[in-house]
Design a protein around this motif. Structure first.
Motif, mmCIF file in Angstrom:
data_model
loop_
_atom_site.group_PDB
_atom_site.id
_atom_site.type_symbol
_atom_site.label_atom_id
_atom_site.label_comp_id
_atom_site.label_asym_id
_atom_site.label_seq_id
_atom_site.Cartn_x
_atom_site.Cartn_y
_atom_site.Cartn_z
ATOM 1 N N GLN A 161 0.897 -1.153 -0.059
ATOM 2 C CA GLN A 161 0.026 0.052 -0.074
ATOM 3 C C GLN A 161 0.838 1.413 0.057
ATOM 4 O OE1 GLN A 161 -2.626 -1.115 3.422
ATOM 5 N NE2 GLN A 161 -4.067 -1.945 2.082
ATOM 6 N N ILE A 162 2.132 1.301 0.747
ATOM 7 C CA ILE A 162 2.620 2.509 0.799
ATOM 8 C C ILE A 162 3.680 2.755 -0.511
ATOM 9 C CG2 ILE A 162 2.584 2.687 3.397
ATOM 10 C CD1 ILE A 162 5.511 1.874 3.342
ATOM 11 N N LEU A 163 4.072 1.524 -0.850
ATOM 12 C CA LEU A 163 4.673 1.361 -2.448
ATOM 13 C C LEU A 163 3.958 2.265 -3.334
ATOM 14 C CD1 LEU A 163 6.606 -1.842 -2.298
ATOM 15 C CD2 LEU A 163 7.575 0.324 -2.398
ATOM 16 N N LYS A 164 2.511 1.859 -3.403
ATOM 17 C CA LYS A 164 1.707 2.479 -4.387
ATOM 18 C C LYS A 164 1.417 3.949 -4.056
ATOM 19 C CE LYS A 164 -2.915 2.380 -6.684
ATOM 20 N NZ LYS A 164 -4.015 1.534 -6.890
ATOM 21 N N GLU A 165 1.312 4.340 -2.629
ATOM 22 C CA GLU A 165 1.217 5.660 -2.566
ATOM 23 C C GLU A 165 2.348 6.538 -2.901
ATOM 24 O OE1 GLU A 165 0.484 5.914 1.837
ATOM 25 O OE2 GLU A 165 -1.581 4.856 1.763
ATOM 26 N N ILE A 197 4.648 1.543 -7.354
ATOM 27 C CA ILE A 197 4.068 0.455 -7.971
ATOM 28 C C ILE A 197 2.553 0.603 -8.161
ATOM 29 C CG2 ILE A 197 5.398 -1.529 -6.861
ATOM 30 C CD1 ILE A 197 2.985 -2.054 -4.875
ATOM 31 N N THR A 198 1.884 -0.090 -9.130
ATOM 32 C CA THR A 198 0.396 0.123 -9.135
ATOM 33 C C THR A 198 -0.105 -1.387 -9.243
ATOM 34 O OG1 THR A 198 -1.371 1.288 -10.742
ATOM 35 C CG2 THR A 198 0.441 0.204 -11.750
ATOM 36 N N TRP A 199 -1.422 -1.616 -9.358
ATOM 37 C CA TRP A 199 -2.289 -2.968 -9.572
ATOM 38 C C TRP A 199 -3.472 -2.438 -10.151
ATOM 39 C CZ3 TRP A 199 -0.841 -1.733 -4.257
ATOM 40 C CH2 TRP A 199 -1.758 -1.243 -3.453
ATOM 41 N N THR A 248 -7.459 -12.967 3.427
ATOM 42 C CA THR A 248 -6.652 -12.771 2.537
ATOM 43 C C THR A 248 -6.956 -11.456 1.707
ATOM 44 O OG1 THR A 248 -7.334 -14.109 0.866
ATOM 45 C CG2 THR A 248 -6.104 -15.405 2.091
ATOM 46 N N THR A 249 -5.731 -10.893 1.318
ATOM 47 C CA THR A 249 -5.766 -9.875 0.491
ATOM 48 C C THR A 249 -4.935 -10.192 -0.733
ATOM 49 O OG1 THR A 249 -5.747 -8.392 2.469
ATOM 50 C CG2 THR A 249 -4.937 -7.417 0.331
ATOM 51 N N SER A 250 -5.544 -9.764 -1.964
ATOM 52 C CA SER A 250 -4.885 -10.138 -3.152
ATOM 53 C C SER A 250 -4.748 -8.792 -3.993
ATOM 54 C CB SER A 250 -5.504 -10.955 -3.974
ATOM 55 O OG SER A 250 -6.737 -10.468 -4.607
ATOM 56 N N PHE A 251 -3.548 -8.577 -4.715
ATOM 57 C CA PHE A 251 -3.315 -7.514 -5.779
ATOM 58 C C PHE A 251 -3.155 -8.194 -6.921
ATOM 59 C CE2 PHE A 251 -1.569 -6.735 -1.372
ATOM 60 C CZ PHE A 251 -2.129 -5.470 -1.200
ATOM 61 N N ASP A 252 -4.108 -7.943 -7.873
ATOM 62 C CA ASP A 252 -4.043 -8.434 -9.239
ATOM 63 C C ASP A 252 -3.212 -7.576 -10.093
ATOM 64 O OD1 ASP A 252 -5.502 -10.601 -8.275
ATOM 65 O OD2 ASP A 252 -7.544 -9.439 -8.874
ATOM 66 N N GLU A 253 -2.345 -8.014 -10.820
ATOM 67 C CA GLU A 253 -1.530 -7.440 -11.985
ATOM 68 C C GLU A 253 -0.834 -6.123 -11.586
ATOM 69 O OE1 GLU A 253 -3.561 -6.472 -15.773
ATOM 70 O OE2 GLU A 253 -5.009 -7.968 -15.246
ATOM 71 N N PRO A 254 0.072 -6.515 -10.366
ATOM 72 C CA PRO A 254 0.745 -5.650 -9.759
ATOM 73 C C PRO A 254 1.728 -5.137 -10.535
ATOM 74 C CG PRO A 254 1.187 -7.692 -8.787
ATOM 75 C CD PRO A 254 0.114 -7.927 -9.655
ATOM 76 N N ARG A 255 2.381 -4.033 -10.869
ATOM 77 C CA ARG A 255 3.261 -3.650 -11.765
ATOM 78 C C ARG A 255 4.211 -2.478 -11.356
ATOM 79 N NH1 ARG A 255 2.039 -7.653 -13.630
ATOM 80 N NH2 ARG A 255 0.568 -7.997 -15.468
#
Length: 117
Positions: A35-39, A43-45, A55-62
């Motif tokens: 979450q902080i990397l996205k902020e 990164i983005t997803w 569970t928490t999933s992050f789809d198509e993280p880039r």
């Protein structure tokens, strides 16, 4: 910062999704770092899901352009070790040093290793 590096290296290899347990303390730490990397714009997803299965999933993280740039500076194990050694030799832990300074130290070490600096 080791966890940040680990996540960025994994994303740099290309993964379709990441899934973490909301119960496991170590994995909860990964969720926080994602979450902080996205902020921070590294990164983005495409989708972020929290399931009833805890569970928490992050789809198509880039990686973003900024994330790729940072990873270029820290992906080499030797450069990363030298960066950490310099910070520790000054009496600091990685968690006490701003991201921008860590990036600059790594960038300087990389330049030195290829003979630019």
């Amino acid at each position: 910062m080791d966890k940040v590096r680990e996540i960025l290296v994994d994303l740099g290899k290309g993964v379709e999704s990441l899934e973490y347990s909301q119960i496991d303390e170590n994995e909860k730490n990964y969720i926080y770092h994602m979450q902080i990397l996205k902020e921070a714009g590294l990164i983005t997803w495409k989708h972020f899901n929290e399931y009833q299965t805890q569970t928490t999933s992050f789809d198509e993280p880039r990686l973003t352009w900024i994330g790729n740039d940072y990873l270029d500076n820290i992906s080499n194990d030797t450069i990363w070790k030298k960066t950490k050694d310099i910070i520790r030799s000054k009496g600091f832990e990685l968690s006490e040093v701003p991201f921008s300074i860590i990036k600059e130290i790594a960038k300087t070490k990389l330049k030195q290793s290829i003979g630019i600096d």
